[in-house]
Design a protein around this motif. Sequence first.
Motif, PDB file in Angstrom:
ATOM      1  N   GLY A 288      27.981 136.631  37.121  1.00  0.00           N
ATOM      2  CA  GLY A 288      28.881 137.221  37.876  1.00  0.00           C
ATOM      3  C   GLY A 288      28.412 138.120  39.201  1.00  0.00           C
ATOM      4  N   LEU A 289      28.505 139.061  39.786  1.00  0.00           N
ATOM      5  CA  LEU A 289      28.118 139.096  41.118  1.00  0.00           C
ATOM      6  C   LEU A 289      26.507 139.196  41.414  1.00  0.00           C
ATOM      7  N   SER A 290      25.662 139.297  42.147  1.00  0.00           N
ATOM      8  CA  SER A 290      24.649 139.740  42.011  1.00  0.00           C
ATOM      9  C   SER A 290      24.516 141.174  42.935  1.00  0.00           C
ATOM     10  N   TYR A 291      23.244 142.488  42.265  1.00  0.00           N
ATOM     11  CA  TYR A 291      23.899 143.578  42.806  1.00  0.00           C
ATOM     12  C   TYR A 291      23.423 144.092  43.688  1.00  0.00           C
ATOM     13  N   ASP A 292      23.884 142.975  45.508  1.00  0.00           N
ATOM     14  CA  ASP A 292      23.398 143.523  46.994  1.00  0.00           C
ATOM     15  C   ASP A 292      25.488 142.618  46.648  1.00  0.00           C
ATOM     16  N   GLN A 293      25.792 141.720  46.146  1.00  0.00           N
ATOM     17  CA  GLN A 293      27.634 141.981  46.036  1.00  0.00           C
ATOM     18  C   GLN A 293      27.781 142.674  45.122  1.00  0.00           C
ATOM     19  N   ARG A 294      27.258 143.039  44.688  1.00  0.00           N
ATOM     20  CA  ARG A 294      28.743 144.479  43.979  1.00  0.00           C
ATOM     21  C   ARG A 294      28.136 145.912  44.772  1.00  0.00           C
ATOM     22  N   GLY A 397      36.715 153.880  40.724  1.00  0.00           N
ATOM     23  CA  GLY A 397      34.888 152.148  39.851  1.00  0.00           C
ATOM     24  C   GLY A 397      35.859 151.572  38.520  1.00  0.00           C
ATOM     25  N   ASP A 398      37.086 151.972  37.803  1.00  0.00           N
ATOM     26  CA  ASP A 398      37.399 151.179  37.135  1.00  0.00           C
ATOM     27  C   ASP A 398      37.923 149.588  37.325  1.00  0.00           C
ATOM     28  N   MET A 399      38.457 149.812  38.885  1.00  0.00           N
ATOM     29  CA  MET A 399      39.098 148.418  39.008  1.00  0.00           C
ATOM     30  C   MET A 399      38.159 148.698  40.659  1.00  0.00           C
ATOM     31  N   SER A 400      38.573 147.248  41.184  1.00  0.00           N
ATOM     32  CA  SER A 400      37.931 146.870  42.372  1.00  0.00           C
ATOM     33  C   SER A 400      39.734 146.410  43.283  1.00  0.00           C
ATOM     34  N   VAL A 401      39.743 146.224  44.802  1.00  0.00           N
ATOM     35  CA  VAL A 401      40.704 145.879  45.430  1.00  0.00           C
ATOM     36  C   VAL A 401      40.607 144.551  45.238  1.00  0.00           C
ATOM     37  N   VAL A 402      39.979 143.074  45.256  1.00  0.00           N
ATOM     38  CA  VAL A 402      39.737 141.770  44.897  1.00  0.00           C
ATOM     39  C   VAL A 402      39.141 141.460  43.742  1.00  0.00           C
ATOM     40  N   GLY A 403      39.708 141.265  42.704  1.00  0.00           N
ATOM     41  CA  GLY A 403      39.689 140.401  41.074  1.00  0.00           C
ATOM     42  C   GLY A 403      40.113 140.165  40.842  1.00  0.00           C
ATOM     43  N   PRO A 404      40.223 139.813  39.231  1.00  0.00           N
ATOM     44  CA  PRO A 404      41.338 139.359  38.378  1.00  0.00           C
ATOM     45  C   PRO A 404      42.157 140.543  37.428  1.00  0.00           C
ATOM     46  N   LYS A 429      35.491 143.154  37.948  1.00  0.00           N
ATOM     47  CA  LYS A 429      36.172 144.233  37.812  1.00  0.00           C
ATOM     48  C   LYS A 429      37.729 143.624  37.522  1.00  0.00           C
ATOM     49  N   ALA A 430      38.062 144.393  36.909  1.00  0.00           N
ATOM     50  CA  ALA A 430      39.489 143.999  37.539  1.00  0.00           C
ATOM     51  C   ALA A 430      40.042 144.428  38.631  1.00  0.00           C
ATOM     52  N   GLY A 431      40.982 143.848  39.364  1.00  0.00           N
ATOM     53  CA  GLY A 431      41.344 144.241  40.989  1.00  0.00           C
ATOM     54  C   GLY A 431      42.584 144.423  41.622  1.00  0.00           C
ATOM     55  N   LEU A 432      43.137 144.519  42.394  1.00  0.00           N
ATOM     56  CA  LEU A 432      44.660 144.691  42.634  1.00  0.00           C
ATOM     57  C   LEU A 432      44.913 143.472  43.185  1.00  0.00           C
ATOM     58  N   THR A 433      44.036 142.970  43.633  1.00  0.00           N
ATOM     59  CA  THR A 433      44.859 141.208  44.489  1.00  0.00           C
ATOM     60  C   THR A 433      43.920 140.579  44.118  1.00  0.00           C
ATOM     61  N   GLY A 434      44.071 139.464  44.123  1.00  0.00           N
ATOM     62  CA  GLY A 434      43.453 138.619  44.116  1.00  0.00           C
ATOM     63  C   GLY A 434      43.994 136.836  44.273  1.00  0.00           C
ATOM     64  N   TYR A 435      43.036 135.701  43.808  1.00  0.00           N
ATOM     65  CA  TYR A 435      43.772 133.953  44.208  1.00  0.00           C
ATOM     66  C   TYR A 435      45.109 134.708  43.393  1.00  0.00           C
ATOM     67  N   ALA A 436      45.533 134.645  41.638  1.00  0.00           N
ATOM     68  CA  ALA A 436      45.926 134.761  40.870  1.00  0.00           C
ATOM     69  C   ALA A 436      46.840 135.446  41.593  1.00  0.00           C
ATOM     70  N   GLN A 437      46.926 136.824  41.974  1.00  0.00           N
ATOM     71  CA  GLN A 437      48.145 137.258  42.329  1.00  0.00           C
ATOM     72  C   GLN A 437      48.804 136.859  44.008  1.00  0.00           C
ATOM     73  N   ILE A 438      48.037 136.201  44.335  1.00  0.00           N
ATOM     74  CA  ILE A 438      48.350 135.311  45.638  1.00  0.00           C
ATOM     75  C   ILE A 438      48.515 134.035  45.568  1.00  0.00           C
ATOM     76  N   ASN A 459      32.864 131.533  43.938  1.00  0.00           N
ATOM     77  CA  ASN A 459      32.579 131.445  45.333  1.00  0.00           C
ATOM     78  C   ASN A 459      33.293 132.556  45.787  1.00  0.00           C
ATOM     79  N   TYR A 460      32.651 134.044  45.448  1.00  0.00           N
ATOM     80  CA  TYR A 460      32.996 134.977  45.778  1.00  0.00           C
ATOM     81  C   TYR A 460      32.071 135.487  47.158  1.00  0.00           C
ATOM     82  N   SER A 461      32.528 136.051  48.729  1.00  0.00           N
ATOM     83  CA  SER A 461      31.728 136.103  49.196  1.00  0.00           C
ATOM     84  C   SER A 461      32.568 137.406  49.565  1.00  0.00           C
ATOM     85  N   PHE A 462      31.620 138.328  50.476  1.00  0.00           N
ATOM     86  CA  PHE A 462      32.584 139.753  51.214  1.00  0.00           C
ATOM     87  C   PHE A 462      33.732 139.347  51.721  1.00  0.00           C
TER      88      PHE A 462
END
Length: 505
Positions: A288-294, A397-404, A429-438, A459-462
């Motif tokens: 998954g994501l590294s600490y700094d990415q989280r 903190g249950d979800m993120s803006v971007v994610g599955p 984390k689950a998200g409001l939007t993401g590739y699958a939603q877009i 391919n995650y990045s800020f």
Amino acid sequence: MRGKWGRMPFSPGFYLLFRDIARICCNEAGAGWRREKAKAGICMDRLIKYKRAVMFLIGTVLLACHMAVFWYVWNRFYSMAIIQPFYRKGNWLMVAVYTVLLYTFARIYGGYKIGDFRVSEIIYSQALALMFTNIVTYCQVSLVGRMFMDPVPILVMTVAQICLVVLWSYSANRIYYHIFPPRKMILVYGSKAATELVYKMSKRSDKYLICSAVCTDEGYESIIEKIQGFQAVVLCDVKSQVRNRVVKYCYEHSVRVYMTPKLSDIIVGGADKIHLFDTPLFLCRNNGLSYDQRMAKRTLDLALTSIALVLLSPLMLLICLAIKLDDGGPILFKQKRLTLDGKVFEVYKFRSMVVDAEKDGVARLASQNDDRITRVGKVLRKVRLDELPQLLNVFKGDMSVVGPRPERPEIAEQYKESMPEFDFRLKVKAGLTGYAQILGKYNTMPYDKLKMDLIYIENYSFLLDLKLILMTIKILFIPESTEGVAEGELTPIDHISQEHNKPKE
């Protein structure tokens, strides 16, 4: 450059490029000339090599026109109206900032993807880019002028630019397909799953022209024999051993390949490229994501949700009132969903269905014209306003803006019976939007959603999060993105067992 080519500002390659474009567009020697060149395979091959250059030139024409329009509006209505007028370099800087903003928004929304998008989508993308750019520019002009400047010139400019975009889109599209007609393709398939892909590609016959098909059961030699003479190969659900041989053959003979990826392809695609002395290695971290990415992701989530909750609170209050007046039922709908590492949480949504919509205890997806959806719910679902309370889930903190998208535990279990890899998407984390939603729809098959979610994770990045957030605005007003399962159509739950009841590789 001297000699054979004389004195030229461009390389011989660019000279050949423009020469061939001119010949094709002007029909210099008629259809006979084009047939002769097509047989020799010279003209089109050369143009394909310079396709990016051609698209760059086409896009530059539009961007230059927008620059000229803004230059006129700025100098005519704003330059001398501000308290301290700029000198020449200051005016140039305003135009440069405007150009960078417009180019950035247009690239994010795909406004220059002539040939990839339909003309209507190109116009829509460019219009969105213009809207955001001109709003930001008006704010910028007002800050420079230290007062609210007259917005009418900006509004008139926007209308004129959209008209310009319409003209450019149709013209660019005609030029593109005149220079780059659809390639003749052959489909190499391994199962009936290819039917759905062929159906989707048939909707873009202007770009994808499948002329023949061959099943992998016919053997490698037969596949290679039938591939010859085609400009592109589509590989759908082909076993790795055969697929690898076909890909190598196509690479050797410079034949374009389109193929549906396996999950392992997506995981490897996000790997780090390292070297152990003289041995190349792919490093798949798979954690998954590294600490700094989280941390960066959480900071973005808190910043965006704090602002959004404040700005959208009046709208959310109106929605609450509308739901209450509609049928008198509860405003919020709570449901158990899955997030990071399989943790269960309660997702919040504005209630868009009747109370006790699943009183029979059976979990099922909404369908088109579902009689369980309320009058207010139909409006909320069209532009996804029913999802707004999930901003609270993100803030908690249950979800993120971007994610599955968070899935229901009982539906996830049904998917996992035939697709054990479905839990791969729980590495973030689950998200409001993401590739699958877009890129997908409400009724997109779970296996395709899983692939898109894995592409995001690997391919995650800020910056990718910021891009996906901006792209989400584009799909809010596209009805197809929220359409339910059509009557008589297999639901994702029904389809999943048929699509994936076969040996995994």
